[in-house]
Design a protein around this motif. Sequence first.
Motif, PDB file in Angstrom:
ATOM      1  N   VAL A   1     -26.373  58.679 -51.175  1.00 34.66           N
ATOM      2  CA  VAL A   1     -25.653  57.432 -51.431  1.00 34.66           C
ATOM      3  C   VAL A   1     -24.163  57.614 -51.179  1.00 34.66           C
ATOM      4  O   VAL A   1     -23.521  56.781 -50.520  1.00 34.66           O
ATOM      5  N   ASP A   2     -23.588  58.688 -51.690  1.00 34.41           N
ATOM      6  CA  ASP A   2     -22.152  58.932 -51.501  1.00 34.41           C
ATOM      7  C   ASP A   2     -21.798  59.076 -50.027  1.00 34.41           C
ATOM      8  O   ASP A   2     -20.691  58.706 -49.593  1.00 34.41           O
ATOM      9  N   LYS A   3     -22.748  59.595 -49.245  1.00 38.03           N
ATOM     10  CA  LYS A   3     -22.464  59.851 -47.833  1.00 38.03           C
ATOM     11  C   LYS A   3     -22.651  58.612 -46.966  1.00 38.03           C
ATOM     12  O   LYS A   3     -21.905  58.402 -45.997  1.00 38.03           O
ATOM     13  N   HIS A   4     -23.620  57.746 -47.294  1.00 39.13           N
ATOM     14  CA  HIS A   4     -24.006  56.683 -46.365  1.00 39.13           C
ATOM     15  C   HIS A   4     -23.683  55.270 -46.830  1.00 39.13           C
ATOM     16  O   HIS A   4     -23.631  54.366 -45.995  1.00 39.13           O
ATOM     17  N   VAL A   5     -23.511  55.043 -48.109  1.00 37.41           N
ATOM     18  CA  VAL A   5     -23.191  53.683 -48.575  1.00 37.41           C
ATOM     19  C   VAL A   5     -21.686  53.484 -48.470  1.00 37.41           C
ATOM     20  O   VAL A   5     -20.908  54.127 -49.191  1.00 37.41           O
ATOM     21  N   GLU A   6     -21.258  52.595 -47.592  1.00 38.14           N
ATOM     22  CA  GLU A   6     -19.844  52.410 -47.311  1.00 38.14           C
ATOM     23  C   GLU A   6     -19.194  51.363 -48.207  1.00 38.14           C
ATOM     24  O   GLU A   6     -18.019  51.487 -48.558  1.00 38.14           O
ATOM     25  N   ASP A   7     -19.925  50.314 -48.559  1.00 42.61           N
ATOM     26  CA  ASP A   7     -19.350  49.257 -49.380  1.00 42.61           C
ATOM     27  C   ASP A   7     -19.107  49.769 -50.807  1.00 42.61           C
ATOM     28  O   ASP A   7     -20.015  50.284 -51.455  1.00 42.61           O
ATOM     29  N   ARG A   8     -17.880  49.621 -51.289  1.00 42.85           N
ATOM     30  CA  ARG A   8     -17.514  50.163 -52.596  1.00 42.85           C
ATOM     31  C   ARG A   8     -18.295  49.504 -53.738  1.00 42.85           C
ATOM     32  O   ARG A   8     -18.715  50.163 -54.693  1.00 42.85           O
ATOM     33  N   GLU A   9     -18.489  48.191 -53.625  1.00 43.95           N
ATOM     34  CA  GLU A   9     -19.202  47.496 -54.690  1.00 43.95           C
ATOM     35  C   GLU A   9     -20.664  47.935 -54.744  1.00 43.95           C
ATOM     36  O   GLU A   9     -21.204  48.201 -55.833  1.00 43.95           O
ATOM     37  N   ASP A  10     -21.298  48.029 -53.593  1.00 46.84           N
ATOM     38  CA  ASP A  10     -22.680  48.511 -53.545  1.00 46.84           C
ATOM     39  C   ASP A  10     -22.774  49.944 -54.063  1.00 46.84           C
ATOM     40  O   ASP A  10     -23.706  50.296 -54.801  1.00 46.84           O
ATOM     41  N   LEU A  11     -21.797  50.765 -53.658  1.00 49.55           N
ATOM     42  CA  LEU A  11     -21.793  52.153 -54.111  1.00 49.55           C
ATOM     43  C   LEU A  11     -21.693  52.232 -55.629  1.00 49.55           C
ATOM     44  O   LEU A  11     -22.379  53.032 -56.281  1.00 49.55           O
ATOM     45  N   GLY A  12     -20.854  51.380 -56.205  1.00 49.47           N
ATOM     46  CA  GLY A  12     -20.718  51.372 -57.657  1.00 49.47           C
ATOM     47  C   GLY A  12     -22.000  50.956 -58.358  1.00 49.47           C
ATOM     48  O   GLY A  12     -22.372  51.522 -59.396  1.00 49.47           O
ATOM     49  N   ILE A  13     -22.716  49.979 -57.786  1.00 46.58           N
ATOM     50  CA  ILE A  13     -23.976  49.522 -58.379  1.00 46.58           C
ATOM     51  C   ILE A  13     -25.016  50.639 -58.378  1.00 46.58           C
ATOM     52  O   ILE A  13     -25.694  50.892 -59.386  1.00 46.58           O
ATOM     53  N   VAL A  14     -25.136  51.320 -57.241  1.00 43.81           N
ATOM     54  CA  VAL A  14     -26.140  52.373 -57.126  1.00 43.81           C
ATOM     55  C   VAL A  14     -25.783  53.560 -58.022  1.00 43.81           C
ATOM     56  O   VAL A  14     -26.647  54.127 -58.702  1.00 43.81           O
ATOM     57  N   ARG A  15     -24.511  53.925 -58.064  1.00 46.44           N
ATOM     58  CA  ARG A  15     -24.098  55.060 -58.902  1.00 46.44           C
ATOM     59  C   ARG A  15     -24.325  54.762 -60.391  1.00 46.44           C
ATOM     60  O   ARG A  15     -24.734  55.650 -61.155  1.00 46.44           O
ATOM     61  N   ALA A  16     -24.048  53.516 -60.788  1.00 45.22           N
ATOM     62  CA  ALA A  16     -24.298  53.147 -62.185  1.00 45.22           C
ATOM     63  C   ALA A  16     -25.781  53.242 -62.520  1.00 45.22           C
ATOM     64  O   ALA A  16     -26.172  53.690 -63.611  1.00 45.22           O
ATOM     65  N   ARG A  17     -26.620  52.859 -61.572  1.00 48.28           N
ATOM     66  CA  ARG A  17     -28.076  52.934 -61.772  1.00 48.28           C
ATOM     67  C   ARG A  17     -28.526  54.394 -61.841  1.00 48.28           C
ATOM     68  O   ARG A  17     -29.394  54.753 -62.635  1.00 48.28           O
ATOM     69  N   ILE A  18     -27.924  55.242 -61.018  1.00 48.67           N
ATOM     70  CA  ILE A  18     -28.253  56.667 -61.033  1.00 48.67           C
ATOM     71  C   ILE A  18     -27.901  57.273 -62.385  1.00 48.67           C
ATOM     72  O   ILE A  18     -28.680  58.040 -62.979  1.00 48.67           O
ATOM     73  N   GLN A  19     -26.734  56.936 -62.902  1.00 51.13           N
ATOM     74  CA  GLN A  19     -26.315  57.465 -64.200  1.00 51.13           C
ATOM     75  C   GLN A  19     -27.243  57.015 -65.323  1.00 51.13           C
ATOM     76  O   GLN A  19     -27.555  57.771 -66.250  1.00 51.13           O
ATOM     77  N   LYS A  20     -27.712  55.767 -65.236  1.00 47.89           N
ATOM     78  CA  LYS A  20     -28.629  55.252 -66.256  1.00 47.89           C
ATOM     79  C   LYS A  20     -29.951  56.013 -66.240  1.00 47.89           C
ATOM     80  O   LYS A  20     -30.465  56.422 -67.299  1.00 47.89           O
ATOM     81  N   VAL A  21     -30.508  56.218 -65.046  1.00 45.51           N
ATOM     82  CA  VAL A  21     -31.780  56.942 -64.939  1.00 45.51           C
ATOM     83  C   VAL A  21     -31.609  58.400 -65.374  1.00 45.51           C
ATOM     84  O   VAL A  21     -32.481  58.944 -66.072  1.00 45.51           O
ATOM     85  N   ALA A  22     -30.515  59.017 -64.967  1.00 42.35           N
ATOM     86  CA  ALA A  22     -30.255  60.406 -65.380  1.00 42.35           C
ATOM     87  C   ALA A  22     -30.134  60.507 -66.892  1.00 42.35           C
ATOM     88  O   ALA A  22     -30.639  61.467 -67.505  1.00 42.35           O
ATOM     89  N   ALA A  23     -29.491  59.521 -67.513  1.00 45.87           N
ATOM     90  CA  ALA A  23     -29.362  59.534 -68.967  1.00 45.87           C
ATOM     91  C   ALA A  23     -30.720  59.385 -69.651  1.00 45.87           C
ATOM     92  O   ALA A  23     -30.971  60.007 -70.705  1.00 45.87           O
ATOM     93  N   MET A  24     -31.617  58.593 -69.058  1.00 46.48           N
ATOM     94  CA  MET A  24     -32.962  58.436 -69.627  1.00 46.48           C
ATOM     95  C   MET A  24     -33.710  59.752 -69.617  1.00 46.48           C
ATOM     96  O   MET A  24     -34.470  60.058 -70.550  1.00 46.48           O
ATOM     97  N   MET A  25     -33.533  60.545 -68.582  1.00 49.36           N
ATOM     98  CA  MET A  25     -34.250  61.812 -68.484  1.00 49.36           C
ATOM     99  C   MET A  25     -33.653  62.894 -69.379  1.00 49.36           C
ATOM    100  O   MET A  25     -34.291  63.912 -69.629  1.00 49.36           O
ATOM    101  N   CYS A  26     -32.443  62.679 -69.846  1.00 45.83           N
ATOM    102  CA  CYS A  26     -31.797  63.673 -70.699  1.00 45.83           C
ATOM    103  C   CYS A  26     -32.052  63.436 -72.182  1.00 45.83           C
ATOM    104  O   CYS A  26     -31.565  64.170 -73.031  1.00 45.83           O
ATOM    105  N   ARG A  27     -32.790  62.367 -72.502  1.00 46.67           N
ATOM    106  CA  ARG A  27     -33.056  62.076 -73.913  1.00 46.67           C
ATOM    107  C   ARG A  27     -33.969  63.137 -74.530  1.00 46.67           C
ATOM    108  O   ARG A  27     -34.880  63.620 -73.889  1.00 46.67           O
TER     109      ARG A  27
END
Length: 435
Positions: A409-435
């Motif tokens: 995602v960091d390498k290929h998603v160019e739009d900043r807003e889209d990048l922010g949406i995907v990164r926020a989703r990644i952090q949410k899923v990662a947090a779920m797995m760390c419970r």
Amino acid sequence: MNSKLLQMWINLRSSFWFIPTLMIFATALLAAAMVEADAYLGSQLTERFPLVFGTNALGARSILSTIASSMIGVAGVTFSITIVVLSQTSAQYTSRILRNFMRDRANQVVLGVFVSVFVYCLLVLRSVRGGEESFVPSLSVATGILLGIVGIGFLIFFIHHVATSIQASTIISRIGNETLNVIDGLYPEHHRGEGEDSAEAASHVQDNSWAEVPSTQMGFLQSVDTEGLMHWAEKNQTLVHMRRGVGEFVIAGEPLLAVARKDVLVGKFAASLNAFFGVASFRTIEQDAAFGIRQLVDISLRALSPGVNDTTTAVTCLHHLGAILGRLNGRKIPGEIRRRAGSLRLIARIQTHRYFVDEALSQIRRDARGNVAIHLTMLDAVEAAIQREMSDERRAVFMDHVRRMEQVVDKHVEDREDLGIVRARIQKVAAMMCR
């Protein structure tokens, strides 16, 4: 089940001739029974119901000939439509789903109905006699008319069935449901810890000297009779190590398995040991749940290719892959170590949990590149798959894929807003797995 019997059943299920052949024999018996019934009851029925059963020899021949010629013509059209559908589906999706259409029971039954009605009419037609020894099987002719009407109903059903079965959602759903059913059959136990005892298996492999048994065939390994292998190993007081597993490609002359005893005459037992493995030119899903995943991944990759660019189809595949990984995540996958009567008899070659997850996500992640919808759906699939009862090993597998997805995602998603949406989703899923 014995691997050879399973392989035979797989071939019968995917053949166009097996069910039609059974139906032809059934209608041949029906024709003989109806003609015999006419010999005893035909005249009484004609006298009592002349408008229904009353006809002469010429009329009976004309009716049966018309039905027979119509049914064989429709059978030819049906077969032609099926071939066209198979060709188009192969080009649009992947050739690996062709056997799903060939195994479709509805297509086989429809073809069997048309051919069976044709055979029935021919057999009844030969019993019609005119002249002084006139014999008109009125009941049989009426049954032939009824079968002709049934054939028209099946033709209408076939057209509807074909139009429905070639839709992407139907194909994907059928593959997904079949894969879930195979998982339930192969891994019935719910998850109570890891069964993938690779470290123990590796130590046994190093501690023993092995006599290799070469494969006598070349192709994909469709099935393995593990119970038969363990019985053989127990009978010969030895240990068997599988070098190839279900779904893998084997080459004639290359090691298929090994036996942990130098005094075992490999040449003597090679043929009998090869009989525990079913090898053919194609993969099947009966003992290979990863093949169902492979089909969904292939459809996704074709949909994401520049020539097709069908994101919706790839998203649908990912939803089903999430359901499949979730089902696998809650099941215990038997390990490589297999014991019989307390003694180690088999070191199997298995499809591990990591293998299933890699097969489902790796290629799609690489081909998605900057497709935000695909990245978000992959995260949805991971979220659907993970469970709180997961072991640390399985949790680490999903975390590894989420981390790699973040790099893509960091390498290929160019739009900043889209990048922010995907990164926020990644952090949410990662947090779920760390419970």
